[in-house]
Design a protein around this motif. Structure first.
Motif, PDB file in Angstrom:
ATOM      1  N   LEU A  24       0.704  -1.082  -0.003  1.00 49.73           N
ATOM      2  CA  LEU A  24      -0.002   0.001  -0.042  1.00 49.73           C
ATOM      3  C   LEU A  24       1.030   1.264  -0.005  1.00 49.73           C
ATOM      4  CD1 LEU A  24      -2.712  -0.886   2.794  1.00 49.73           C
ATOM      5  CD2 LEU A  24      -3.005  -0.900   0.387  1.00 49.73           C
ATOM      6  N   GLY A  63       2.441   4.502   1.152  1.00 45.90           N
ATOM      7  CA  GLY A  63       2.968   4.813   2.715  1.00 45.90           C
ATOM      8  C   GLY A  63       3.348   3.786   3.457  1.00 45.90           C
ATOM      9  N   SER A  64       3.174   2.636   2.976  1.00 46.40           N
ATOM     10  CA  SER A  64       3.588   1.128   3.733  1.00 46.40           C
ATOM     11  C   SER A  64       5.412   1.494   4.077  1.00 46.40           C
ATOM     12  CB  SER A  64       3.326   0.011   3.076  1.00 46.40           C
ATOM     13  OG  SER A  64       4.129  -0.085   1.780  1.00 46.40           O
ATOM     14  N   GLY A  65       6.240   2.006   3.389  1.00 41.25           N
ATOM     15  CA  GLY A  65       7.452   2.201   3.433  1.00 41.25           C
ATOM     16  C   GLY A  65       8.295   1.358   2.384  1.00 41.25           C
ATOM     17  N   LYS A  66       7.679   1.461   1.299  1.00 38.47           N
ATOM     18  CA  LYS A  66       8.346   0.607   0.289  1.00 38.47           C
ATOM     19  C   LYS A  66       9.438   1.238  -0.388  1.00 38.47           C
ATOM     20  CE  LYS A  66       4.824   0.314  -2.560  1.00 38.47           C
ATOM     21  NZ  LYS A  66       5.573   1.061  -3.789  1.00 38.47           N
ATOM     22  N   THR A  67       9.270   2.556  -0.649  1.00 39.85           N
ATOM     23  CA  THR A  67      10.202   3.320  -1.367  1.00 39.85           C
ATOM     24  C   THR A  67      11.482   3.570  -0.373  1.00 39.85           C
ATOM     25  OG1 THR A  67       8.654   4.483  -2.735  1.00 39.85           O
ATOM     26  CG2 THR A  67      11.029   5.295  -2.607  1.00 39.85           C
ATOM     27  N   THR A  68      11.179   3.750   0.913  1.00 37.47           N
ATOM     28  CA  THR A  68      12.196   3.671   1.843  1.00 37.47           C
ATOM     29  C   THR A  68      13.046   2.437   1.781  1.00 37.47           C
ATOM     30  OG1 THR A  68      10.672   5.242   3.242  1.00 37.47           O
ATOM     31  CG2 THR A  68      12.693   4.174   4.150  1.00 37.47           C
ATOM     32  N   LYS A 103      16.769   1.041   1.708  1.00 36.68           N
ATOM     33  CA  LYS A 103      17.349   0.111   2.733  1.00 36.68           C
ATOM     34  C   LYS A 103      18.110  -1.080   2.133  1.00 36.68           C
ATOM     35  CE  LYS A 103      14.425   1.814   6.516  1.00 36.68           C
ATOM     36  NZ  LYS A 103      13.462   1.340   7.409  1.00 36.68           N
ATOM     37  N   GLN A 130      11.198  10.686  -5.479  1.00 36.60           N
ATOM     38  CA  GLN A 130      11.439  10.164  -4.190  1.00 36.60           C
ATOM     39  C   GLN A 130      12.537   9.009  -4.127  1.00 36.60           C
ATOM     40  OE1 GLN A 130       8.010   8.921  -2.056  1.00 36.60           O
ATOM     41  NE2 GLN A 130       9.216   8.158  -0.285  1.00 36.60           N
ATOM     42  N   LYS A 160       8.058  -0.332  10.152  1.00 36.74           N
ATOM     43  CA  LYS A 160       7.519   0.570  11.105  1.00 36.74           C
ATOM     44  C   LYS A 160       7.878  -0.119  12.486  1.00 36.74           C
ATOM     45  CE  LYS A 160       5.272   3.594   7.699  1.00 36.74           C
ATOM     46  NZ  LYS A 160       4.602   4.549   7.286  1.00 36.74           N
ATOM     47  N   ASP A 167       9.497   0.223  14.609  1.00 35.53           N
ATOM     48  CA  ASP A 167      10.258   1.081  15.736  1.00 35.53           C
ATOM     49  C   ASP A 167       9.098   1.889  16.303  1.00 35.53           C
ATOM     50  OD1 ASP A 167       9.918   2.051  13.239  1.00 35.53           O
ATOM     51  OD2 ASP A 167      10.554   4.003  13.676  1.00 35.53           O
ATOM     52  N   SER A 175      11.831  -3.448   9.449  1.00 36.35           N
ATOM     53  CA  SER A 175      12.127  -2.145   8.983  1.00 36.35           C
ATOM     54  C   SER A 175      11.910  -1.347  10.232  1.00 36.35           C
ATOM     55  CB  SER A 175      11.410  -1.831   7.765  1.00 36.35           C
ATOM     56  OG  SER A 175      12.074  -0.612   7.119  1.00 36.35           O
ATOM     57  N   GLY A 201      12.944   2.112  11.151  1.00 36.34           N
ATOM     58  CA  GLY A 201      12.968   3.558  11.180  1.00 36.34           C
ATOM     59  C   GLY A 201      13.288   4.042   9.927  1.00 36.34           C
ATOM     60  N   GLU A 202      13.240   5.417   9.783  1.00 42.24           N
ATOM     61  CA  GLU A 202      12.949   6.240   8.714  1.00 42.24           C
ATOM     62  C   GLU A 202      14.517   6.313   8.082  1.00 42.24           C
ATOM     63  OE1 GLU A 202      10.314   9.608   8.234  1.00 42.24           O
ATOM     64  OE2 GLU A 202      10.506   9.669  10.698  1.00 42.24           O
TER      65      GLU A 202
HETATM   66  P1  GDP Z   1       5.781   4.095   0.168  1.00 43.14           P
HETATM   67  O1  GDP Z   1       4.421   4.875  -0.281  1.00 43.14           O
HETATM   68  O2  GDP Z   1       5.215   2.807   0.353  1.00 43.14           O
HETATM   69  O3  GDP Z   1       7.110   4.212  -0.769  1.00 43.14           O
HETATM   70  O4  GDP Z   1       6.234   4.487   1.395  1.00 43.14           O
HETATM   71  P2  GDP Z   1       7.387   5.451   2.081  1.00 43.14           P
HETATM   72  O5  GDP Z   1       8.734   4.610   1.756  1.00 43.14           O
HETATM   73  O6  GDP Z   1       7.503   6.719   1.176  1.00 43.14           O
HETATM   74  O7  GDP Z   1       7.322   5.712   3.598  1.00 43.14           O
HETATM   75  C1  GDP Z   1       6.208   6.477   3.910  1.00 43.14           C
HETATM   76  C2  GDP Z   1       6.733   7.273   5.204  1.00 43.14           C
HETATM   77  O8  GDP Z   1       7.077   6.088   6.199  1.00 43.14           O
HETATM   78  C3  GDP Z   1       8.071   8.182   5.008  1.00 43.14           C
HETATM   79  O9  GDP Z   1       7.434   9.021   5.520  1.00 43.14           O
HETATM   80  C4  GDP Z   1       8.912   7.201   5.761  1.00 43.14           C
HETATM   81  O10 GDP Z   1       9.991   7.942   6.168  1.00 43.14           O
HETATM   82  C5  GDP Z   1       8.334   6.557   6.735  1.00 43.14           C
HETATM   83  N1  GDP Z   1       8.876   5.044   6.979  1.00 43.14           N
HETATM   84  C6  GDP Z   1       9.147   4.031   6.140  1.00 43.14           C
HETATM   85  N2  GDP Z   1       9.545   3.094   6.760  1.00 43.14           N
HETATM   86  C7  GDP Z   1       9.768   3.540   8.029  1.00 43.14           C
HETATM   87  C8  GDP Z   1       9.897   2.733   9.385  1.00 43.14           C
HETATM   88  O11 GDP Z   1      10.430   1.504   9.260  1.00 43.14           O
HETATM   89  N3  GDP Z   1       9.850   3.400  10.282  1.00 43.14           N
HETATM   90  C9  GDP Z   1       9.294   4.400  10.734  1.00 43.14           C
HETATM   91  N4  GDP Z   1       8.949   5.051  11.599  1.00 43.14           N
HETATM   92  N5  GDP Z   1       8.936   5.268   9.359  1.00 43.14           N
HETATM   93  C10 GDP Z   1       9.042   4.797   8.160  1.00 43.14           C
END
Ligand code: GDP
Length: 300
Positions: free
Chosen positions: A110, A112-117, A121, A148, A253, A255, A278, A280-281
């Motif tokens: 989804l 915002g799930s943290g995919k790109t981050t 990583k 991004q 997330k 953390d 995962s 943290g950011e």
């Molecule tokens: P995407 O839409 O799935 O690509 O999600 P993003 O990688 O853009 O992440 C969405 C938000 O969650 C961003 O603000 C990231 O910094 C944050 N984020 C991603 N992974 C983590 C994590 O493991 N811990 C925390 N606290 N925040 C995270």
């Protein structure tokens, strides 16, 4: 532990009561099982998973292995631990690499799930291990997604393949396929394909992800899920399993305040291993997922 706070506190409390007794009666077992059930539900574990889990624990707790044990309470703790580890996948499952590079890793999840981050990583972690990952920007849904990924790639020191004007712009399947070709040409040994996120489960985007999967034949399809998602974890995971049939899970997330129910629910409902946690950011906030550590963390 912040992550599994509620769950671990509850179980600790329950086991403290158990430890004060010498022998377990069926009533003791039922009381304990009720506490475990409540704790798991509080931790947002899906109801069906809780039912199966407590039924198994109850059966084993009433069985011979406990009545023969010198310390029945400790034996029940052991059973809960074993069952947790079992649901969480047993052994640690490592990323699978292709015999003939490049290894293709596709990400889904989804928005915002943290995919790109996670893409950044993973690239960074793989580079530390001597790999040469190429990040492919096949998320063309969100205007800023390519940017991004570019930022994350730069931070990770990784190369990115992004659509160029006139070169498949608007067609994520083609971008993904071309990205894999580019990796082959430039001798990157791993390709990480970021795909479009979506706010909810969306048939059109699910088809797009399935098409990317078919076009690139990934060695791993990693489903990234926010550990804070709670009860929604099951439906979301099921939809992605049906839609793209992922091979592994990344729990993000961890953390935060997540109570960890998502880990148990997703692993139990999909039978797919959780491969990474995962936490943290920052791009270094990534760990291999250890079922046994997670189970003891729940029980500690
Ligand atoms: P995407 O839409 O799935 O690509 O999600 P993003 O990688 O853009 O992440 C969405 C938000 O969650 C961003 O603000 C990231 O910094 C944050 N984020 C991603 N992974 C983590 C994590 O493991 N811990 C925390 N606290 N925040 C995270």
């Amino acid at each position: 532990m912040a992550t599994f706070g509620t769950l671990s506190d509850r179980l600790t409390e329950t086991f403290r009561n158990l430890r004060t007794k010498g022998k377990l009666s069926p009533a003791d077992v039922d009381g304990t099982v009720r506490e475990i059930r409540r704790a798991l539900l509080d931790a947002d574990v899906a109801l069906s998973v809780v039912k199966d889990f407590t039924a198994t624990v109850r059966e084993r707790a009433l069985g011979d292995e406990v009545s023969r044990a010198l310390n029945p309470a400790q034996q029940v703790v052991q059973i809960v631990n074993e069952e947790l580890v079992g649901i969480l996948g047993g052994q640690q499952r490592r990323l699978q690499f292709a015999k003939n590079p490049p290894t293709v890793i596709m990400l889904a999840g989804l928005q915002g799930s943290g995919k790109t981050t996670f893409a950044g990583k993973l690239a960074k972690m793989l580079e530390k291990d001597g790999h040469t990952p190429l990040l492919v920007a096949a998320d063309l849904q969100r205007p800023n997604a390519v940017n991004q990924l570019q930022v994350v790639a730069e931070q990770a020191g990784a190369t990115i393949y992004a659509p160029q004007p006139g070169n498949g712009v608007g067609d994520p399947v083609r971008v993904a396929r071309d990205g894999v070709e580019q990796a082959r040409r430039a001798q990157h040994d791993v390709v990480i394909i970021d795909t479009a996120g979506r706010l909810g489960v969306d048939a059109e985007l699910m088809k797009q992800a399935a098409d990317i999967r078919a076009a690139t034949e990934p060695d791993e399809v990693l489903f990234v899920i926010d550990a804070m998602i709670g009860q929604d974890a099951v439906n979301t995971a099921k939809a992605f399993q049906d839609g793209v049939d992922f091979t592994g899970v990344v729990l993000s997330k961890l953390d935060g305040d997540a109570r960890g129910g998502a880990a148990l629910s997703v692993a139990s409902m999909t039978g797919r291993p959780i491969i990474y946690a995962s936490t943290g950011e920052g791009l270094d906030d990534l760990e291999p997922f250890h079922p046994d550590r997670m189970a003891s963390r729940i029980l500690d």
